[in-house]
Design a protein around this motif. Structure first.
Motif, PDB file in Angstrom:
ATOM      1  N   ARG A 299      48.497  57.542  18.116  1.00  0.00           N
ATOM      2  CA  ARG A 299      48.356  58.276  16.848  1.00  0.00           C
ATOM      3  C   ARG A 299      48.404  59.792  17.000  1.00  0.00           C
ATOM      4  N   ALA A 300      48.408  60.294  18.232  1.00  0.00           N
ATOM      5  CA  ALA A 300      48.317  61.747  18.417  1.00  0.00           C
ATOM      6  C   ALA A 300      49.639  62.420  18.073  1.00  0.00           C
ATOM      7  N   PRO A 301      49.633  63.364  17.130  1.00  0.00           N
ATOM      8  CA  PRO A 301      50.860  64.125  16.868  1.00  0.00           C
ATOM      9  C   PRO A 301      51.248  64.943  18.103  1.00  0.00           C
ATOM     10  N   VAL A 302      52.541  65.007  18.376  1.00  0.00           N
ATOM     11  CA  VAL A 302      53.053  65.848  19.460  1.00  0.00           C
ATOM     12  C   VAL A 302      53.833  66.966  18.793  1.00  0.00           C
ATOM     13  N   ARG A 303      53.480  68.202  19.098  1.00  0.00           N
ATOM     14  CA  ARG A 303      53.971  69.348  18.324  1.00  0.00           C
ATOM     15  C   ARG A 303      55.137  70.048  19.002  1.00  0.00           C
ATOM     16  N   GLU A 304      55.723  70.973  18.243  1.00  0.00           N
ATOM     17  CA  GLU A 304      56.792  71.832  18.749  1.00  0.00           C
ATOM     18  C   GLU A 304      56.398  72.470  20.081  1.00  0.00           C
ATOM     19  N   GLY A 305      57.355  72.456  21.026  1.00  0.00           N
ATOM     20  CA  GLY A 305      57.104  73.097  22.314  1.00  0.00           C
ATOM     21  C   GLY A 305      56.717  72.126  23.403  1.00  0.00           C
ATOM     22  N   LEU A 328      54.833  56.824   7.311  1.00  0.00           N
ATOM     23  CA  LEU A 328      54.768  55.831   8.384  1.00  0.00           C
ATOM     24  C   LEU A 328      53.360  55.720   8.959  1.00  0.00           C
ATOM     25  N   ASN A 329      52.477  56.648   8.571  1.00  0.00           N
ATOM     26  CA  ASN A 329      51.118  56.698   9.095  1.00  0.00           C
ATOM     27  C   ASN A 329      51.132  56.716  10.628  1.00  0.00           C
ATOM     28  N   ALA A 330      52.007  57.561  11.168  1.00  0.00           N
ATOM     29  CA  ALA A 330      52.188  57.621  12.618  1.00  0.00           C
ATOM     30  C   ALA A 330      52.802  58.978  12.964  1.00  0.00           C
ATOM     31  N   PRO A 331      52.646  59.396  14.215  1.00  0.00           N
ATOM     32  CA  PRO A 331      53.289  60.654  14.606  1.00  0.00           C
ATOM     33  C   PRO A 331      54.803  60.507  14.734  1.00  0.00           C
ATOM     34  N   ILE A 332      55.527  61.565  14.387  1.00  0.00           N
ATOM     35  CA  ILE A 332      56.981  61.609  14.552  1.00  0.00           C
ATOM     36  C   ILE A 332      57.346  62.992  15.089  1.00  0.00           C
ATOM     37  N   ALA A 333      58.515  63.089  15.715  1.00  0.00           N
ATOM     38  CA  ALA A 333      58.954  64.381  16.245  1.00  0.00           C
ATOM     39  C   ALA A 333      60.470  64.397  16.354  1.00  0.00           C
TER      40      ALA A 333
END
Lengths: 376, 125
Positions: A299-305, A328-333
């Motif tokens: 569930r952890a968002p992974v951010r820019e960079g 989606l109730n989930a992290p996307i990138a």
């Protein structure tokens, strides 16, 4: 805290405050990041009904002159000469290395029998001064009229057409990526069927003085809610759309960014735009890296960079946009990976706070787009 | 009877005997917006005052949560992992993050009480 730069206000600033917006500085403007409901609810409301966005900070201009469509092709790889009157197209201003200076929408306003071409341009807020200076310097024979006294609103979502038809019945049959000129209190209003959410919707360009009244007329509809820039970002990420300065930059090309669909065969083969040889070589051999969709596990968002690694831990790329998908109730990138790792289904890893998070390359968009298709 | 103390980073610690319950303040949850993820410390971990203890993420951004006091983690609110929105609904109640067995109660003297925290919030904008 010292604030050296004075922020500009859009014509809807007072309305934002009245609606309880949380305001943040963005591209030199004081803009609403969300209203009372917060980003999650605003995002889901746009997917379920209709959201109204103030995008008046974006740059709007008229470009005109003899053979202006052909001449602007010297700066962009988009096929402008084949635009029909009232049709619009997504393209990019490129540098000599085919890097993306900005992305923009170009709409042909002029009819075939006019002696001069006329176009309506919409560019990113953060780049507008540089874009307009670039166009003026490169195409001095054309007239660029920057429209400073205009607002730009976006109405997006599955109910957008119904809401807009109540005000302008002719909007109902507008094809996707087309524009209509209407009149509101004697002043021209440009309705475009386009947007930045993956939903059906419209962008409305109108004089500043009329903007707040028009926005309130839209907000009076029970299906419309005001939506801030926070949800605008999560909506466009779900739709797999690029944000300039992040997913596309002067260091990335349209082919690396997976925007090859915006370049016609005539333009790719014929060239005649900055960086044409670079793009032709990438077209022939395949780019060395590609923009891809990414689904991190957990569930952890992974951010820019965040660094992207292959299964063995070797660095293969970098995340350019990342967050949480409310739909989606989930992290996307999204990010760039070496082309060998770009196929959907490829297992990758993302560096997050000193650990490696397993992830998978996926096709874009994350959430199916629902652009309007004319019944034919 | 518990006493609540606050940090300038908008954590609270609710102290009952030698156990402190740590979370983020109502002001912090409002400023963050919708919380979509939290990373909590492990039970048994030893935390040092002022060091990163947890991570809280909204749709927009990630923020560190610092240990308001030193001690051993004796409980974590694992319910937050499946329902991080509880932090928005009840930050200073059901939205607690973890509990520590306080290593040094004298550290609490560095923190603000409710009145001082409220005054501090007024200085922020």
């Amino acid at each position: 805290m010292p604030e050296s730069k004075v922020l500009q206000n859009t014509p809807l600033h007072a309305l934002h405050l009245r609606l309880g917006a949380r305001m943040v500085p963005f591209a030199g403007y004081d803009m609403p990041v969300h209203y009372r409901d917060g980003i999650l609810k605003e995002h889901l409301h746009t997917r379920a009904a209709a959201g109204l966005f103030d995008v008046s900070h974006m740059g709007q201009a008229l470009l005109s002159g003899r053979h202006a469509l052909m001449r602007l092709e010297a700066l962009v790889p988009g096929d402008l000469q084949r635009l029909k009157p009232g049709q619009m197209r997504y393209t990019q201003l490129l540098n000599a290395e085919a890097g993306i200076l900005d992305d923009l929408m170009v709409t042909r306003l002029s009819s075939a029998d006019e002696p001069e071409d006329r176009m309506f341009l919409v560019v990113n807020a953060a780049n507008k001064a540089a874009d307009f200076a670039h166009i003026t310097a490169q195409l001095p024979e054309l007239d660029l009229l920057v429209m400073r006294d205009r607002a730009l609103l976006a109405l997006q979502g599955p109910a957008a057409a119904e809401v807009m038809a109540a005000l302008f019945p002719a909007s109902a049959t507008m094809p996707f990526l087309s524009m209509r000129r209407e009149t509101l209190d004697g002043a021209p209003v440009y309705f475009s069927r386009c947007g930045y959410t993956g939903e059906d919707g419209f962008e409305i360009s109108l004089v500043s003085d009329a903007a707040a009244g028009f926005a309130e007329a839209l907000l009076a509809h029970p299906k419309v809610a005001a939506i801030g820039l926070g949800a605008r970002d999560s909506l466009r990420l779900e739709a797999g759309l690029c944000l300039h300065g992040h997913d596309i930059t002067p260091q990335t090309t349209p082919l690396e960014a997976h925007l090859g669909w915006s370049i016609s065969r005539r333009r790719m083969e014929g060239g005649g735009f900055p960086g044409d040889a670079v793009l032709q070589a990438q077209h022939a051999q395949g780019p060395r890296r590609l923009r891809v969709g990414i689904r991190p596990e957990g569930r952890a968002p992974v951010r820019e960079g965040a660094i992207i690694a292959d299964g063995a831990g070797r660095e293969i790329g970098i995340v350019t946009s990342g967050g949480f998908s409310p739909s989606l109730n989930a992290p996307i990138a999204m990010g760039y990976v070496a082309s060998a790792h770009a196929a959907a289904g490829t297992a990758i890893q993302l560096a997050l706070r000193g650990q490696m998070v397993p992830a998978q390359v996926v096709g874009l968009p994350f959430v199916p787009t629902r652009y309007f298709r004319s019944p034919s | 009877m518990s006493t609540v103390y606050f940090t300038k980073d908008h954590e609270y610690i609710s102290v009952d005997g030698d156990i402190g319950t740590i979370g983020i303040t109502d002001h912090a949850q409002q400023a963050l917006g919708d919380v979509v993820f939290v990373e909590l410390p492990k039970a048994g971990a030893t935390l040092a005052r002022g060091k990163e203890a947890a991570v809280v993420e909204s749709v927009k951004a990630a923020s560190d949560v610092y240990a308001a006091a030193s001690g051993e983690v004796v409980a974590v609110n694992t319910a937050l992992e499946g329902a991080p929105g509880m932090i928005n609904e009840d930050a200073q109640g059901r939205g607690w993050f973890f509990k520590v067995k306080l290593a040094d109660k004298a550290e609490l003297a560095n923190l603000m009480d409710a009145a001082a925290y409220e005054a501090f919030l007024k200085t922020l904008d």
